[in-house]
Design an enzyme around this catalytic site. Structure first.
Site, PDB file in Angstrom:
ATOM      1  N   ALA A  10       0.839  -1.203   0.000  1.00 39.86           N
ATOM      2  CA  ALA A  10       0.000   0.000   0.000  1.00 39.86           C
ATOM      3  C   ALA A  10       0.873   1.251   0.000  1.00 39.86           C
ATOM      4  CB  ALA A  10      -0.920   0.013   1.220  1.00 39.86           C
ATOM      5  N   GLU A  19      -2.648 -12.581  -3.972  1.00 45.88           N
ATOM      6  CA  GLU A  19      -4.074 -12.523  -4.276  1.00 45.88           C
ATOM      7  C   GLU A  19      -4.451 -11.058  -4.397  1.00 45.88           C
ATOM      8  OE1 GLU A  19      -3.334 -14.507  -1.448  1.00 45.88           O
ATOM      9  OE2 GLU A  19      -3.515 -16.418  -2.526  1.00 45.88           O
ATOM     10  N   ASN A  42      -9.907  -4.675  -8.020  1.00 48.11           N
ATOM     11  CA  ASN A  42      -8.758  -3.780  -7.775  1.00 48.11           C
ATOM     12  C   ASN A  42      -7.886  -3.636  -9.033  1.00 48.11           C
ATOM     13  OD1 ASN A  42      -6.694  -2.269  -6.729  1.00 48.11           O
ATOM     14  ND2 ASN A  42      -6.380  -3.534  -4.907  1.00 48.11           N
ATOM     15  N   TYR A  87       0.828  -5.061 -10.993  1.00 49.94           N
ATOM     16  CA  TYR A  87       1.446  -6.388 -11.030  1.00 49.94           C
ATOM     17  C   TYR A  87       1.696  -6.845 -12.473  1.00 49.94           C
ATOM     18  CZ  TYR A  87      -0.212  -6.346  -6.197  1.00 49.94           C
ATOM     19  OH  TYR A  87      -0.452  -6.003  -4.899  1.00 49.94           O
TER      20      TYR A  87
END
Ligand SMILES: CC(C)(COP(=O)(O)OP(=O)(O)OC[C@H]1O[C@@H](n2cnc3c(N)ncnc32)[C@H](O)[C@@H]1OP(=O)(O)O)[C@@H](O)C(=O)NCCC(=O)NCCS
Length: 147
Positions: free
Chosen positions: A74, A107, A112, A119
């Site tokens: 985050a 995961e 999102n 990623y």
């Protein structure tokens, strides 16, 4: 333009700031004492991104033998979209390679899209879907990067 940051291992003195970021980022943030415990977990690797001495992002990962799982990543709202998330994951992968890890898993919520883009931009591929993985019933995508 990318923010000037230093990446370093998370220490107990970073935990208050990490906690504030996690409160903003996740519906069920980890408790502060859980974060402190992670700083001494031999199977964990936790990095923080520092900008002018302030924690602006963090990543948590667990690893065993040749495999690792990214648990949380985050970035503080005011510092998003300036390359901090990318640097955290990139540096984590470099550290994991030094520890002979070959496979990184994570995961991510199907909703999102920012995280999925991050990623994918780093080479992660989607392996499968875990149905109703999250407390609110949302599915997770399982992603993998061979390093
Ligand atoms: C996901 C998160 C960590 C990304 O951090 P960040 O520092 O903003 O990401 P970066 O600036 O390094 O972005 C790298 C790439 O990710 C993608 N990306 C990041 N945020 C995005 C957004 N809001 N929309 C679309 N793509 C996005 C882009 O491809 C971006 O590259 P670009 O800026 O050159 O287009 C951040 O949005 C966050 O903290 N989200 C809340 C917590 C969370 O969802 N964590 C992931 C749990 S699995």
């Amino acid at each position: 333009m990318n923010l000037m940051i230093d990446i370093t291992e998370m220490k107990p003195q970073h935990v208050n700031e990490v906690y504030s970021i996690s409160e903003e980022a996740f519906p069920l943030p980890w408790a502060k004492d859980e974060l402190v415990r992670e700083t001494v977990n031999p199977n964990a690797l936790n990095l923080v991104a520092l900008h002018e001495g302030k924690v602006v992002g963090y990543v948590q990962c667990w690893y065993t033998l040749d495999s690792a799982d990214i648990i949380n990543v985050a970035v503080a709202s005011a510092y998003k979209r300036q390359g901090v998330g990318h640097r955290l994951v990139r540096d984590l992968i470099l550290h994991l390679k030094e520890r002979n890890v070959e496979n990184v898993f994570l995961e991510v919520r199907v909703s999102n899209l920012p995280a999925q883009r991050l990623y994918k931009s780093m080479g992660f591929i989607t392996l499968s879907k875990r149905e109703r993985y999250y407390v609110n019933g949302e599915d997770a995508l399982v992603m993998n990067l061979q390093i």
